[in-house]
Design a protein around this motif. Structure first.
Motif, mmCIF file in Angstrom:
data_model
loop_
_atom_site.group_PDB
_atom_site.id
_atom_site.type_symbol
_atom_site.label_atom_id
_atom_site.label_comp_id
_atom_site.label_asym_id
_atom_site.label_seq_id
_atom_site.Cartn_x
_atom_site.Cartn_y
_atom_site.Cartn_z
ATOM 1 N N ARG A 168 0.838 -1.198 0.000
ATOM 2 C CA ARG A 168 0.000 0.000 0.000
ATOM 3 C C ARG A 168 0.866 1.238 0.000
ATOM 4 O O ARG A 168 1.760 1.381 0.804
ATOM 5 C CB ARG A 168 -0.895 0.005 1.245
ATOM 6 N N THR A 169 0.576 2.158 -0.867
ATOM 7 C CA THR A 169 1.333 3.412 -0.925
ATOM 8 C C THR A 169 0.346 4.559 -1.024
ATOM 9 O O THR A 169 -0.856 4.367 -1.214
ATOM 10 C CB THR A 169 2.268 3.446 -2.151
ATOM 11 N N GLU A 170 0.861 5.754 -0.955
ATOM 12 C CA GLU A 170 -0.018 6.911 -0.994
ATOM 13 C C GLU A 170 -0.725 7.042 -2.343
ATOM 14 O O GLU A 170 -1.890 7.364 -2.431
ATOM 15 C CB GLU A 170 0.787 8.178 -0.694
ATOM 16 N N PRO A 425 1.608 10.303 18.360
ATOM 17 C CA PRO A 425 2.032 11.388 17.457
ATOM 18 C C PRO A 425 3.452 11.200 16.933
ATOM 19 O O PRO A 425 3.822 11.812 15.930
ATOM 20 C CB PRO A 425 1.903 12.642 18.321
ATOM 21 N N ALA A 426 4.255 10.372 17.598
ATOM 22 C CA ALA A 426 5.619 10.127 17.119
ATOM 23 C C ALA A 426 5.638 9.174 15.928
ATOM 24 O O ALA A 426 6.673 9.041 15.278
ATOM 25 C CB ALA A 426 6.470 9.555 18.246
ATOM 26 N N GLN A 427 4.525 8.521 15.637
ATOM 27 C CA GLN A 427 4.465 7.573 14.529
ATOM 28 C C GLN A 427 4.425 8.320 13.209
ATOM 29 O O GLN A 427 3.453 8.975 12.871
ATOM 30 C CB GLN A 427 3.237 6.680 14.675
ATOM 31 N N LYS A 428 5.510 8.216 12.457
ATOM 32 C CA LYS A 428 5.608 8.955 11.205
ATOM 33 C C LYS A 428 4.839 8.268 10.086
ATOM 34 O O LYS A 428 4.155 8.914 9.296
ATOM 35 C CB LYS A 428 7.082 9.104 10.823
ATOM 36 N N CYS A 429 4.943 6.938 10.002
ATOM 37 C CA CYS A 429 4.203 6.205 8.976
ATOM 38 C C CYS A 429 4.163 4.730 9.345
ATOM 39 O O CYS A 429 4.978 4.250 10.141
ATOM 40 C CB CYS A 429 4.810 6.398 7.583
ATOM 41 N N VAL A 430 3.199 4.024 8.756
ATOM 42 C CA VAL A 430 3.068 2.578 8.907
ATOM 43 C C VAL A 430 3.253 1.966 7.528
ATOM 44 O O VAL A 430 2.564 2.336 6.572
ATOM 45 C CB VAL A 430 1.692 2.187 9.478
ATOM 46 N N LEU A 431 4.198 1.044 7.415
ATOM 47 C CA LEU A 431 4.523 0.421 6.133
ATOM 48 C C LEU A 431 3.852 -0.944 6.081
ATOM 49 O O LEU A 431 4.201 -1.847 6.835
ATOM 50 C CB LEU A 431 6.038 0.293 5.974
ATOM 51 N N ARG A 432 2.877 -1.079 5.183
ATOM 52 C CA ARG A 432 2.107 -2.310 5.054
ATOM 53 C C ARG A 432 2.354 -2.921 3.682
ATOM 54 O O ARG A 432 2.540 -2.210 2.707
ATOM 55 C CB ARG A 432 0.617 -2.043 5.225
ATOM 56 N N ASN A 471 7.447 9.410 2.907
ATOM 57 C CA ASN A 471 6.014 9.415 2.629
ATOM 58 C C ASN A 471 5.355 8.057 2.855
ATOM 59 O O ASN A 471 4.161 7.887 2.617
ATOM 60 C CB ASN A 471 5.743 9.886 1.197
ATOM 61 N N GLY A 472 6.144 7.058 3.296
ATOM 62 C CA GLY A 472 5.570 5.750 3.583
ATOM 63 C C GLY A 472 5.298 4.888 2.378
ATOM 64 O O GLY A 472 4.567 3.899 2.474
ATOM 65 N N SER A 473 5.875 5.224 1.237
ATOM 66 C CA SER A 473 5.588 4.474 0.014
ATOM 67 C C SER A 473 6.591 3.344 -0.191
ATOM 68 O O SER A 473 7.753 3.441 0.212
ATOM 69 C CB SER A 473 5.609 5.406 -1.203
#
Length: 577
Positions: A168-170, A425-432, A471-473
């Motif tokens: 999953r990406t933006e 709030p410290a969570q910048k992104c989740v990589l799935r 950006n979590g991509s």
């Protein structure tokens, strides 16, 4: 009538598999009892090499068959156990393949399956806990094809189809990279220095920080071996064996090895719960005893003043390594409610740990409780890795996600953890995207500002992924391995990425493009660990077949040379007058 294969499973076969599983899992007393009561000492199976995790792999295959059996439709069953013999004019479809029906009921290894689509499908034995479309996805353009006539490697079954989900990406775009069409050089047991000496599988390795040719390896045989890797055509030297058990038959896995920054001392962790410290020449200095369970990691602080060890017993111990009493505990941390699986230093006084309690804790010497706890993972957290500039922290979990945390959240006036029910709030992104457990993480060490944010993950779903953590991509999905990917290592400047797998292959990728540039095959068993040499000229590899291999990357055209660092030894306190 079709001739059925001649299958034979004996109780002795089952006992040998269970014995191997118990030994690998560390249940030494139970395995001893089974060995005695099953009379395995007189069994020919005792000397058969059973790959690590073989029992689990066979159970997984059986569960996959059970799911297929549970969801077949319009099949004429001929009562010949354990096979169904089908006529060629009969049509076979999986439930949901030609309709909107789809079974979403979970499977359990101990409970019978009841199909969610109603009673028209009979209950069956359990299968793997994933939905069918993850197990049998339709072919996708550009995906590597398996089952192409190549022989299956023992202990590394090739899967007919991919265990993949699209990451999953933006923007929804993921570039998949396969070996098809790539210009790739191959080596099969050649082009490498092969070194034998270990008596069982080799799990971990680490190069000396200053001596480019000195490699430490740890094995299931309860030894660490120091290899002075020769420059061909110089002959191989006999490695120095650092034995952790007085009786060679008492095998205990070596679970952790770490050189201090000067390379003067090597710390090793073992399944027996003892941390041992050695000189660079292999002389034993002392044992550090406190833990009541296996050591999962031990790491030197950046200035080598302290050594931390994390254990199955749920504790982290920081040892004072600068006093005249090297067994002195500087501080004991009981900040997790379960086994501590990994830990890394943030600075000389602060470290980060993760555990089966799903928490990532930031701890500081002198403080009795964590100064920050990162929450969000839904299953045990098994790895933590800091970016090169230490501004970001990546953690991976058995929930199949990777979470990236902003380390600027660790402030004196910041709350220790967010209020219950709120996203940290410290969570910048989740990589799935991974559909099985994440096995390793690594940040790109490039000095290029854009590439510094690249993170690679490997997984038991046979894939590796390169992520842009800004950006979590997922920017690259690497599909080239045919079995679980255990390990990865970037070259010192980040130009190349190496991955090692249960399929027995090491692949070298161009980090920027994701193209496979080189393949090396050990021809027997899997590759458990790899590490690029600190100067970038050689790649060390730990093999399931008890061997250690070193590839001369400069010879193959993939050297990424970096001059070795210049460091000074920490100043020890003067002895009392």
């Amino acid at each position: 009538m079709a001739r059925l294969p001649n299958l034979r499973i004996t109780s002795d076969d089952v006992n040998a598999l269970i014995y191997s599983y118990l030994e690998d899992a560390g249940f030494s007393h139970t395995s001893y009892a089974l060995r005695h009561e099953a009379r395995l000492d007189s069994s020919p199976n005792l000397n058969v090499r059973i790959p690590r995790g073989e029992l689990i792999k066979l159970l997984n295959k059986a569960l996959l068959y059970s799911e297929a059996e549970a969801h077949f439709r319009r099949v004429r069953k001929i009562l010949t156990v354990p096979f169904l013999v089908l006529k060629t004019d009969e049509s076979l479809t999986f439930d949901g393949s030609n309709s909107n029906e789809q079974c979403n009921a979970p499977f359990s290894i101990l409970k019978a399956h009841v199909c969610s689509q109603g009673p028209h499908l009979p209950p069956s034995p359990p299968e793997m806990g994933r939905r069918r479309q993850e197990l049998f996805p339709p072919p996708r353009a550009g995906s590597p094809t398996y089952g192409n006539g190549l022989e299956k490697r023992k202990g590394s079954p090739r899967l007919e189809g991919r265990l993949e989900k699209r990451a999953r990406t933006e923007d929804g775009a993921v570039e998949t990279v396969s070996a098809e069409g790539a210009r790739m050089r191959k080596g099969y047991g050649e082009g490498a220095i092969l070194m034998n000496g270990h008596e069982s599988e080799v799990f971990i390795c680490q190069w000396h920080p200053l001596k480019p040719n000195l490699l430490a390896t740890g094995s299931k045989d309860a030894t660490v071996r120091l290899w002075n890797v020769p420059v061909p055509p110089a002959p191989l030297f006999t490695p120095v064996a650092l034995r952790h058990q007085p009786d060679p038959a008492d095998a205990r896995d070596i679970t952790a090895i770490d050189w201090d920054r000067t390379g003067a001392r090597l710390a090793t962790g073992c399944y027996d719960g003892v941390v041992r410290v050695w000189t660079a020449e292999g002389a034993h200095q002392f044992n550090l005893k406190f833990h009541q369970g296996p050591i999962f990691t031990n790491r030197w602080s950046p200035d080598a003043s302290f050594l931390l060890s994390a254990s199955l017993d749920g504790t982290v111990v920081v040892w004072d390594m600068m006093t005249l009493k090297p067994d002195k505990i500087q501080q004991l941390f009981r900040v997790h409610s379960g086994s501590v699986l990994d830990a890394v230093w943030f600075d000389n006084k602060t470290f980060i740990s993760c555990a089966i309690d799903r928490h990532v804790n930031v701890c500081r010497l002198g403080e009795q409780t964590p100064i920050r706890t990162f929450t969000g993972h839904e299953d045990e957290v098994n790895l933590v890795r800091l970016s090169k500039d230490k501004t970001l922290l990546a953690s991976s979990s058995d929930d199949r996600t990777i979470r990236v945390w902003d380390m600027s959240a660790v402030k004196e006036d910041a709350p220790v953890r967010p209020p219950a029910g709120q996203t940290d709030p410290a969570q910048k992104c989740v990589l799935r995207g991974h559909v099985r457990e994440v096995s390793s993480l690594g940040w790109c060490p490039s000095t290029d500002q854009a590439m510094q944010y690249l993170l690679v993950s490997t997984s038991f779903d046979n894939t590796s992924r390169i992520w842009d953590t800004r950006n979590g991509s997922c920017v690259k999905e690497l599909l080239n391995h045919r079995d679980r990917v255990y390990t990865q290592s970037f070259s010192p400047r980040g130009r190349y990425l190496a991955t090692g797998s249960a399929d027995g292959r090491v692949l070298i990728y161009d980090t920027a493009t994701g193209n496979v540039l080189f393949e090396w095959d050990c021809q027997s068993g899997g590759v458990f660990d790899i590490q690029w040499q600190t100067t970038g000229d050689q790649l060390g590899m730990c093999l399931e077949n008890r061997g250690v291999a070193v590839l001369d990357m400069k010879k193959f055209g993939f050297g990424d040379y970096v001059a070795p660092p210049v460091v000074t030894a920490p100043t020890a306190p003067a002895p009392p007058s």
